[in-house]
Design an enzyme around this catalytic site. Sequence first.
Site, PDB file in Angstrom:
ATOM      1  N   ASP A  52       0.789  -1.213  -0.129  1.00  0.00           N
ATOM      2  CA  ASP A  52      -0.067   0.034   0.135  1.00  0.00           C
ATOM      3  C   ASP A  52       1.053   1.118  -0.107  1.00  0.00           C
ATOM      4  O   ASP A  52       2.125   1.208   0.138  1.00  0.00           O
ATOM      5  CB  ASP A  52      -0.890  -0.124   1.360  1.00  0.00           C
ATOM      6  CG  ASP A  52      -0.095   0.051   2.489  1.00  0.00           C
ATOM      7  OD1 ASP A  52       1.098   0.209   2.541  1.00  0.00           O
ATOM      8  OD2 ASP A  52      -0.812  -0.923   3.365  1.00  0.00           O
ATOM      9  N   ASP A  54       1.503   4.923   1.788  1.00  0.00           N
ATOM     10  CA  ASP A  54       1.238   5.833   2.850  1.00  0.00           C
ATOM     11  C   ASP A  54       2.068   7.251   2.402  1.00  0.00           C
ATOM     12  O   ASP A  54       2.967   7.440   1.887  1.00  0.00           O
ATOM     13  CB  ASP A  54       1.953   5.442   4.125  1.00  0.00           C
ATOM     14  CG  ASP A  54       1.448   3.846   4.303  1.00  0.00           C
ATOM     15  OD1 ASP A  54       0.356   3.550   4.565  1.00  0.00           O
ATOM     16  OD2 ASP A  54       2.320   2.958   4.339  1.00  0.00           O
ATOM     17  N   ASP A 136       8.920   3.441  13.401  1.00  0.00           N
ATOM     18  CA  ASP A 136       9.709   2.195  13.859  1.00  0.00           C
ATOM     19  C   ASP A 136      11.230   1.918  13.239  1.00  0.00           C
ATOM     20  O   ASP A 136      12.170   1.827  13.944  1.00  0.00           O
ATOM     21  CB  ASP A 136       8.771   0.837  13.533  1.00  0.00           C
ATOM     22  CG  ASP A 136       8.611   0.635  12.471  1.00  0.00           C
ATOM     23  OD1 ASP A 136       8.636   1.337  11.361  1.00  0.00           O
ATOM     24  OD2 ASP A 136       7.719  -0.520  12.272  1.00  0.00           O
TER      25      ASP A 136
END
Length: 401
Positions: A52, A54, A136
């Site tokens: 996907d 982002d 992260d």
Amino acid sequence: MNLIIKKNHNISQKKISRNAMKVLYRLNKLGYEAYLVGGGVRDLLLGKKPKDFDIATNARPSEIRKLFKNCRLIGRRFIIAHLIFKSEIIEVSTFRAHNRNIENKLLYNYSRKKKNRILLLNNTFGKIEEDAYRRDLTVNALYYSIQDFGIRDYVGGIKDIKSKQIRLIGNAEKRYKEDPVRMLRVIRFSVRLRMNIDKKTEKPIIQLSHLLKKIPSARLFNESIKLFCFGHGYLTYIQLQKYYLISFLLPFLCKTLSKKNSIFLKNIIIYGLKKIDSSMKIRCPSFLFSLFLWYPLTDNIKILSTKTTLNYFKIYSLSMHYILKKYSISIGIPKNISLKIEKIWNLQIEIEKIKKNKTKKIIKNNIFYYSLELLYLRSKIENQIKLKRIILSLNKKYIFS
Ligand code: ATP
Ligand code: MG
């Protein structure tokens, strides 16, 4: 900040979804900063197709909502915008600052009553640099601009992409304590991208694995799907075992089953995950959990049979409801999925009857094929003559993958 100019990287705009491009153009045109970020940039740099796209921007959620009719604001911890297109959802998040006040507190420990406070603390908007540091992994914090076609790297992500290193940004122990799901993400990306885990990122995992107990079950359920249903389930499972994460993710694995069934359970997970990895058709949460919970179900059937005089079908049905209810709570299986699991299990009995021509006509939908696969796996694992005969007779009518 390291700026990698167009000629020094391999991202081609043609590989970016048209919807993501439209959103980036629109935000830029109106004077906002907007970048492609996360898995989209990472996977394109690695020559893979992104799952996907982002986007990160300095536009506030309320501004994004005004700009896009197809926008839905979601999230409690941090409000993000989902732009809903026919074929995909583009996630747009506003640059976020890492709030020092909450650095040492466990976000997920806040009670519901403090909901508004969480929102306030987490919704501290920031600059792009700050946004990069709150992400992260270094490889997930690269920002691609469609204005100058450059990649902005604040945390050494490019170097780690080149040397194939999964590295948490900042102090690993602190970052896992803030959000223990990052331990699962480290494993998932290291397997999926075939990268090594950096030593400092790896070291605290075993000791902190128990922190997963505090994560809401619905979030863990969603993570399980990403871990096991995207083509790398078997290797991911082996790694999760190595780091002692698996029993916190799938608590039924450490519940005592009868000796025989606990061996069967281990095998159905291993064979089942290998099968799911090899066939797109069966990559689906209901099939996955119908396998995982099959032997806890049969154990329950056995126990109940010794306690009541009810007939087998009644006991089967009561046990299904009991197991699904129990694990819907502890592993967060949503209602629509547990209904499908129930159908898969119910068909186990119906399929057994096909051979004797005693059954009503069975609809040959996906659920039927998942149920056939389950029967096939059971016959392989249990080595039961009866099951093997059924499979043999069915093989003539239906092709097993
Ligand atoms: P994919 O979508 O291919 O599974 P992804 O890296 O895009 O991988 P997402 O879950 O879509 O993963 O998240 C998008 C980005 O949000 C990540 O790349 C990362 O920068 C950030 N992110 C996601 N989860 C966390 C987390 N728990 N802690 C910090 N940052 C996170
Ligand atoms: Mg993503």
